[in-house]
Motif scaffolding. Structure first.
Motif, PDB file in Angstrom:
ATOM      1  N   LEU A 113     122.855  58.413   4.002  1.00  0.00           N
ATOM      2  CA  LEU A 113     123.360  59.605   5.008  1.00  0.00           C
ATOM      3  C   LEU A 113     122.009  59.949   5.707  1.00  0.00           C
ATOM      4  O   LEU A 113     121.963  60.277   6.789  1.00  0.00           O
ATOM      5  CB  LEU A 113     123.849  60.679   4.172  1.00  0.00           C
ATOM      6  N   MET A 114     120.986  60.132   4.876  1.00  0.00           N
ATOM      7  CA  MET A 114     119.663  60.757   5.610  1.00  0.00           C
ATOM      8  C   MET A 114     119.235  59.722   6.560  1.00  0.00           C
ATOM      9  O   MET A 114     118.760  60.156   7.436  1.00  0.00           O
ATOM     10  CB  MET A 114     118.629  60.605   4.136  1.00  0.00           C
ATOM     11  N   GLU A 115     119.258  58.396   6.270  1.00  0.00           N
ATOM     12  CA  GLU A 115     118.986  57.354   6.990  1.00  0.00           C
ATOM     13  C   GLU A 115     119.710  57.604   8.460  1.00  0.00           C
ATOM     14  O   GLU A 115     119.046  57.514   9.532  1.00  0.00           O
ATOM     15  CB  GLU A 115     119.250  56.052   6.539  1.00  0.00           C
ATOM     16  N   ARG A 116     121.069  57.767   8.541  1.00  0.00           N
ATOM     17  CA  ARG A 116     121.829  58.043   9.745  1.00  0.00           C
ATOM     18  C   ARG A 116     121.601  59.280  10.280  1.00  0.00           C
ATOM     19  O   ARG A 116     121.414  59.039  11.648  1.00  0.00           O
ATOM     20  CB  ARG A 116     123.422  57.867   9.288  1.00  0.00           C
ATOM     21  N   GLU A 117     121.350  60.360   9.742  1.00  0.00           N
ATOM     22  CA  GLU A 117     121.038  61.571  10.383  1.00  0.00           C
ATOM     23  C   GLU A 117     119.462  61.370  11.035  1.00  0.00           C
ATOM     24  O   GLU A 117     119.497  61.690  12.283  1.00  0.00           O
ATOM     25  CB  GLU A 117     120.601  62.604   9.241  1.00  0.00           C
ATOM     26  N   LEU A 118     118.511  60.608  10.257  1.00  0.00           N
ATOM     27  CA  LEU A 118     117.116  60.586  11.193  1.00  0.00           C
ATOM     28  C   LEU A 118     117.378  59.496  12.193  1.00  0.00           C
ATOM     29  O   LEU A 118     116.693  59.885  13.318  1.00  0.00           O
ATOM     30  CB  LEU A 118     116.311  60.141  10.345  1.00  0.00           C
TER      31      LEU A 118
END
Ligand code: AMP
Length: 455
Positions: A224-229
């Motif tokens: 999820l963090m990866e997609r946000e960034l």
């Protein structure tokens, strides 16, 4: 989901006291294929490790998640009103289960300020997660200490434990070194999937990540963090053009740094919400009794100057829905709502939404876009009478997406608005972070990301 699983939520006593609990059933993984297989680029050139890159078989993986879900009391029990944030972590959890990790989840809920506030316990979240992921989820009513260590000591690969609200300890927000060490006692590997908390340098965000690294271990971003960034960072570095930005909400002061940064990238910026009136004041128009920040008129003027210097099309509402507001029994009420078809707003009335002409102009701009970023409502959308402009923009963003544009909804009220309009599944990406999205869009380094291991 079978009732039995929800009942398997463990108490503080740990696994050993409930021998009937089994963790070896393997449900199908949720249908999710991460869009990135490459390293994360953050901020522009620094690649961070992601959960795809790490070896976790049999390891204790300490995962910071954002389970700060809205809850309310019903018949003496706390009930979760919106499980979006829980569901958003499932891809990371599925991947970790598949890789054989022992998953120790940590999160905060509300602002208990270092006290054990019973209504802010994460226990109901453990039950909900178990329902969603179709696996037992053990709950430990502490986040540090012997019970946590004993429980984790009994875990098998694929097991999941959720620890109690980390903000029951005031040391969390202080990023206290000893407290972070206590949390890190059960961490071989650290994963941060809590984008919404990444703008805070707390013990469970930055502290544990740094400790794990200092021991030679790995600290990685969750999916999820990866997609946000990816969507709030990478996609906007070299956006497909035209790149149209829609900004609304209450205050210029909250978004001026974002506006300043986006003026470097955007082709068009469309302004709505109350902050449009501060820009109108700067341009010499009248705004009636609309919400304005008089002390920010010069800041608004600087942004207007920068827009014309850079050749960015910077549009303000040409018409507005206006009302007369009055305080009745201590509550603000609005009456006589109508369209004001002029760029000036007369004395005695307040602008509460963009008007139909503006909505049409903004929708046309969106329709031509190849990249759209939207943050902030066009009016007081909580009142259906003044949600028309916001919903028109939501429609336009969904339409642009259908035509091949990448659409990114930058968190907070715009996510609420697009969900309310029923178009949440018709945009490319909706951020789960409010404050974190804004700070990231401002170009600030997020401590929870900075602390992760470099590629
Ligand atoms: P923000 O958190 O800055 O995105 O602001 C969102 C809030 O701005 C919402 O609660 C809206 O009701 C409010 N808002 C938007 N337009 C207006 C307006 N014209 N007058 C007063 N409040 C507004």
């Amino acid at each position: 989901m079978p009732m039995g699983l929800a009942q398997l939520i463990l108490s503080r006593k740990g696994f050993g006291h409930l021998p009937s609990v089994t963790f070896n059933s393997k449900p199908p993984l949720t249908d999710y294929s991460p869009s990135l297989s490459c390293a994360l680029i953050y901020p522009e050139s620094m690649a961070k490790l992601t959960v795809n890159d790490i070896e976790v078989n049999g390891k204790r993986v300490f995962v910071r998640v954002d389970y700060n879900v809205p809850m309310e009391e019903k018949d003496g029990e706390m009930v979760i009103n919106d499980e979006t944030r829980i569901k958003a972590t499932i891809p990371t959890l599925d991947l970790l289960i598949e890789k054989g990790a022992k998953i120790i989840l940590t999160a905060h809920l509300g602002r208990p300020k270092g006290e054990r506030v019973p209504s802010m316990s994460l226990r109901p979240v453990a039950a909900k997660l178990s329902d969603i992921i179709c696996r037992p989820v053990a709950f430990v009513d502490e986040c540090i200490g012997e019970t946590v260590e004993n429980t984790v000591g009994q875990m098998q690969p694929g097991d999941i434990v959720l620890l109690e609200n980390v903000r029951y300890h005031k040391e969390e927000e202080a990023n206290d070194a000893d407290f972070a060490e206590s949390l890190a006692k059960v961490a071989d590997v650290y994963v941060n999937d809590a984008f919404g908390a990444a703008h805070r340098a707390h013990a469970s965000t930055a502290g544990v990540a740094n400790i794990v690294k200092s021991r030679g271990g790995q600290s990685a971003a969750g999916l999820l963090m990866e997609r946000e960034l990816k969507f709030l960072g990478e996609e906007l570095e070299e956006p497909a053009r035209p790149f149209v930005v829609i900004l609304g909400g209450a205050k210029v002061s909250d978004k001026i740094k974002v506006i300043d940064r986006l003026l470097e990238k955007a082709d068009t910026i469309l302004i709505g919400g109350a902050m449009a009136y501060t820009f109108k004041l700067a341009q010499g128009y009248t705004v009636g009794t609309s919400l304005v920040e008089k002390d920010k008129v010069n800041v608004a003027q600087q942004a207007l100057d920068k827009a014309s210097e850079k050749g960015v099309k910077f549009l303000l509402p040409t018409d507005n829905t206006v009302t007369e507001s009055a305080k009745v029994d201590g509550k603000w009420t609005f009456k006589n709502e109508r369209n004001n078809p002029d760029v000036n707003i007369p004395d005695g009335v307040e602008g509460v939404d963009i008007g139909p002409e503006t909505a049409k102009t903004y929708s046309d701009e969106c329709a031509a876009a190849k990249t759209v970023l939207w943050n902030g409502p066009m009016g007081i959308f909580e009142d259906p009478r003044f949600a028309v402009g916001t919903f028109a923009v939501a429609d336009a963003v969904a339409g642009a997406t259908k035509n091949g544009a990448t659409s990114i909804i930058g968190g907070g009220d715009s996510v609420k608005a697009i969900n309310k309009s029923g178009l949440g599944d018709q945009v490319t990406f909706m951020s789960t972070g409010g404050g974190a999205s804004l700070e990231f869009l401002e170009g600030k380094e997020l401590p929870g990301v900075a602390a992760l291991s470099d590629q």
